[in-house]
Design a protein around this motif. Structure first.
Motif, mmCIF file in Angstrom:
data_model
loop_
_atom_site.group_PDB
_atom_site.id
_atom_site.type_symbol
_atom_site.label_atom_id
_atom_site.label_comp_id
_atom_site.label_asym_id
_atom_site.label_seq_id
_atom_site.Cartn_x
_atom_site.Cartn_y
_atom_site.Cartn_z
ATOM 1 N N UNK A 43 -0.923 14.663 50.346
ATOM 2 C CA UNK A 43 -1.905 14.107 51.271
ATOM 3 C C UNK A 43 -2.787 13.022 50.690
ATOM 4 N N UNK A 44 -3.073 13.058 49.345
ATOM 5 C CA UNK A 44 -4.066 12.099 48.852
ATOM 6 C C UNK A 44 -3.982 11.815 47.362
ATOM 7 N N UNK A 45 -2.781 11.930 46.777
ATOM 8 C CA UNK A 45 -2.619 11.569 45.374
ATOM 9 C C UNK A 45 -1.529 10.510 45.251
ATOM 10 N N UNK A 46 -1.377 9.960 44.030
ATOM 11 C CA UNK A 46 -0.573 8.754 43.925
ATOM 12 C C UNK A 46 0.308 8.753 42.672
ATOM 13 N N UNK A 47 1.475 8.137 42.839
ATOM 14 C CA UNK A 47 2.382 7.803 41.749
ATOM 15 C C UNK A 47 2.471 6.288 41.704
ATOM 16 N N UNK A 48 2.293 5.730 40.518
ATOM 17 C CA UNK A 48 2.380 4.285 40.331
ATOM 18 C C UNK A 48 3.521 3.976 39.371
ATOM 19 N N UNK A 49 4.230 2.902 39.637
ATOM 20 C CA UNK A 49 5.270 2.411 38.736
ATOM 21 C C UNK A 49 4.866 1.029 38.256
ATOM 22 N N UNK A 50 4.713 0.888 36.942
ATOM 23 C CA UNK A 50 4.363 -0.399 36.338
ATOM 24 C C UNK A 50 5.508 -0.888 35.459
ATOM 25 N N UNK A 51 5.662 -2.209 35.413
ATOM 26 C CA UNK A 51 6.657 -2.832 34.540
ATOM 27 C C UNK A 51 6.041 -4.086 33.933
ATOM 28 N N UNK A 52 6.189 -4.311 32.626
ATOM 29 C CA UNK A 52 5.628 -5.518 32.015
ATOM 30 C C UNK A 52 6.247 -6.777 32.608
ATOM 31 N N UNK A 53 5.405 -7.771 32.872
ATOM 32 C CA UNK A 53 5.884 -9.067 33.355
ATOM 33 C C UNK A 53 5.572 -10.177 32.355
ATOM 34 N N UNK A 54 4.870 -9.825 31.284
ATOM 35 C CA UNK A 54 4.581 -10.775 30.213
ATOM 36 C C UNK A 54 4.721 -10.083 28.871
ATOM 37 N N UNK A 55 5.193 -10.821 27.876
ATOM 38 C CA UNK A 55 5.308 -10.275 26.525
ATOM 39 C C UNK A 55 3.938 -10.223 25.856
ATOM 40 N N UNK A 56 3.807 -9.329 24.894
ATOM 41 C CA UNK A 56 2.594 -9.262 24.090
ATOM 42 C C UNK A 56 1.483 -8.433 24.675
ATOM 43 N N UNK A 57 1.660 -7.886 25.871
ATOM 44 C CA UNK A 57 0.631 -7.035 26.455
ATOM 45 C C UNK A 57 0.740 -5.629 25.877
ATOM 46 N N UNK A 58 -0.315 -4.827 26.065
ATOM 47 C CA UNK A 58 -0.285 -3.457 25.543
ATOM 48 C C UNK A 58 0.830 -2.657 26.206
ATOM 49 N N UNK A 59 1.077 -2.905 27.498
ATOM 50 C CA UNK A 59 2.146 -2.191 28.198
ATOM 51 C C UNK A 59 3.509 -2.581 27.644
ATOM 52 N N UNK A 60 3.713 -3.864 27.375
ATOM 53 C CA UNK A 60 4.989 -4.317 26.825
ATOM 54 C C UNK A 60 5.229 -3.727 25.444
ATOM 55 N N UNK A 61 4.188 -3.668 24.636
ATOM 56 C CA UNK A 61 4.321 -3.071 23.292
ATOM 57 C C UNK A 61 4.589 -1.574 23.393
ATOM 58 N N UNK A 62 3.930 -0.907 24.321
ATOM 59 C CA UNK A 62 4.154 0.530 24.504
ATOM 60 C C UNK A 62 5.590 0.797 24.925
ATOM 61 N N UNK A 63 6.103 0.010 25.864
ATOM 62 C CA UNK A 63 7.470 0.201 26.336
ATOM 63 C C UNK A 63 8.474 -0.031 25.207
ATOM 64 N N UNK A 64 8.242 -1.057 24.400
ATOM 65 C CA UNK A 64 9.148 -1.345 23.280
ATOM 66 C C UNK A 64 9.101 -0.240 22.230
ATOM 67 N N UNK A 65 7.928 0.324 22.019
ATOM 68 C CA UNK A 65 7.754 1.334 20.968
ATOM 69 C C UNK A 65 8.228 2.714 21.407
ATOM 70 N N UNK A 66 7.871 3.103 22.646
ATOM 71 C CA UNK A 66 8.086 4.484 23.073
ATOM 72 C C UNK A 66 9.074 4.636 24.214
ATOM 73 N N UNK A 67 9.473 3.543 24.852
ATOM 74 C CA UNK A 67 10.397 3.634 25.978
ATOM 75 C C UNK A 67 9.689 4.026 27.266
ATOM 76 N N UNK A 68 10.476 4.308 28.287
ATOM 77 C CA UNK A 68 9.940 4.661 29.589
ATOM 78 C C UNK A 68 9.230 6.019 29.540
ATOM 79 N N UNK A 69 8.271 6.189 30.448
ATOM 80 C CA UNK A 69 7.587 7.475 30.520
ATOM 81 C C UNK A 69 6.255 7.367 31.221
ATOM 82 N N UNK A 70 5.466 8.442 31.115
ATOM 83 C CA UNK A 70 4.126 8.448 31.698
ATOM 84 C C UNK A 70 3.222 7.547 30.863
#
Length: 232
Positions: A50-77
Motif C-alpha cells: 500500500x505505501x512502500x517502495x522498491x527503487x532500481x538505480x543504474x549508473x549513467x556516469x563513470x566515477x560516481x559512488x554508485x558506479x564504484x560500488x557496482x564495480x566493486x561489489x556487483x548488483x545488490x541492495x
C-alpha cells in the motif's frame, strides 16, 4: 515512528530488471528519472504494497559512488530508507556513535515536505542507510506524481522485512541499531512495521522478504526475494 519504507537496488541491467519486477513481482513503475541530479544514476520507482517502495538505480556516469560500488561489489541492495518522525532527535545518537552524515536534504515537494539524512556506508556497513521524514507522513512525498495509481497487490501485498548477510553479523546489527535507533532482539532490528535480521555470510548480500499471494523464491538483480503468504 521508525518504518522500513524503501529499498534501492543497484544494477547494470535496468531494462532487464524492470521486466522481471513487472512480470515476476507484479509491480508497476510509478516514476522514472534518467539521471538523478548529483548522483549520476537513473532511477525507476515501484510501489510495494500500500505505501512502500522498491527503487532500481543504474549508473549513467563513470566515477560516481554508485558506479564504484557496482564495480566493486556487483548488483545488490544499495540503499535502505527508514521513515522517522523527527531527524533532529537522531543527530545526538549518530554523533555519539561516530556515524557520519554524507548528505542532507530538506525541501518542499509538490505534495508537502521531504527531509533526509544519508549516512556514510563505511560507518553502517552493507548498504547506504537513510533516515527520512515525509510531511504528511502517510504520503512519501519524495515520489513525485500520483504514485498510488500504480499500487498493485495481485502478486506482492507488502514488504515484510530484510535479511542482511555479513562476516560479522552481530557487529553489523549493532551498527544498524546505532544508525537507526531501533532496538535489537535476538539478532534482529525491530521496526514499527518490519524486521531486519542479520545472518552470517558474504558481506553485502541481502534477502528481501515480501508478503505475497503465493509462496515463491526469486533471484532479481543480485538479490534473493522470498515471497510468502502471511501467516494468520
Amino acid at each position: 515512528m521508525l518504518r522500513l519504507r524503501w529499498l534501492t537496488l543497484l544494477t547494470d541491467d535496468p531494462e532487464g530488471l524492470d521486466a522481471r519486477i513487472t512480470r515476476d513481482l507484479g509491480l508497476s513503475r510509478c516514476a522514472f528519472d534518467p539521471e538523478l541530479e548529483g548522483f549520476g544514476v537513473s532511477s525507476a520507482i515501484y510501489p510495494v504494497g500500500p505505501d512502500r517502495f522498491l527503487e532500481v538505480c543504474a549508473p549513467v556516469r563513470e566515477g560516481t559512488s554508485a558506479a564504484r560500488r557496482l564495480e566493486r561489489a556487483g548488483q545488490g541492495v544499495y540503499m535502505v530508507i527508514f521513515q522517522a518522525t523527527d531527524l533532529e532527535e537522531h543527530r545526538p545518537r549518530l554523533e555519539r556513535h561516530g556515524i557520519r552524515v554524507v548528505a542532507e536534504f530538506d525541501r518542499p515537494q509538490a505534495r508537502g515536505r521531504w527531509a533526509a539524512l544519508h549516512l556514510h556506508p563505511a560507518d553502517t556497513g552493507a548498504a547506504l542507510l537513510s533516515l527520512d521524514v515525509s510531511d504528511p507522513p502517510e504520503d512519501f512525498t519524495v515520489v513525485e506524481g500520483p504514485w498510488r495509481e500504480h499500487v498493485r497487490t495481485d502478486v506482492v501485498t507488502d514488504l515484510a522485512g530484510l535479511e542482511v548477510h555479513g562476516t560479522d553479523p552481530a557487529a553489523l546489527a549493532e551498527r544498524w541499531a546505532a544508525a537507526t535507533g531501533a532496538p535489537l532482539r535476538d539478532g534482529s532490528l525491530l521496526l514499527d512495521d518490519a524486521r531486519i535480521a542479520f545472518r552470517p555470510g558474504t558481506d553485502g548480500v541481502a534477502t528481501v522478504l515480501l508478503d505475497a499471494r503465493e509462496d515463491r523464491d526469486l533471484d532479481l538483480g543480485g538479490v534473493r526475494f522470498v515471497l510468502r503468504r502471511p501467516t494468520t
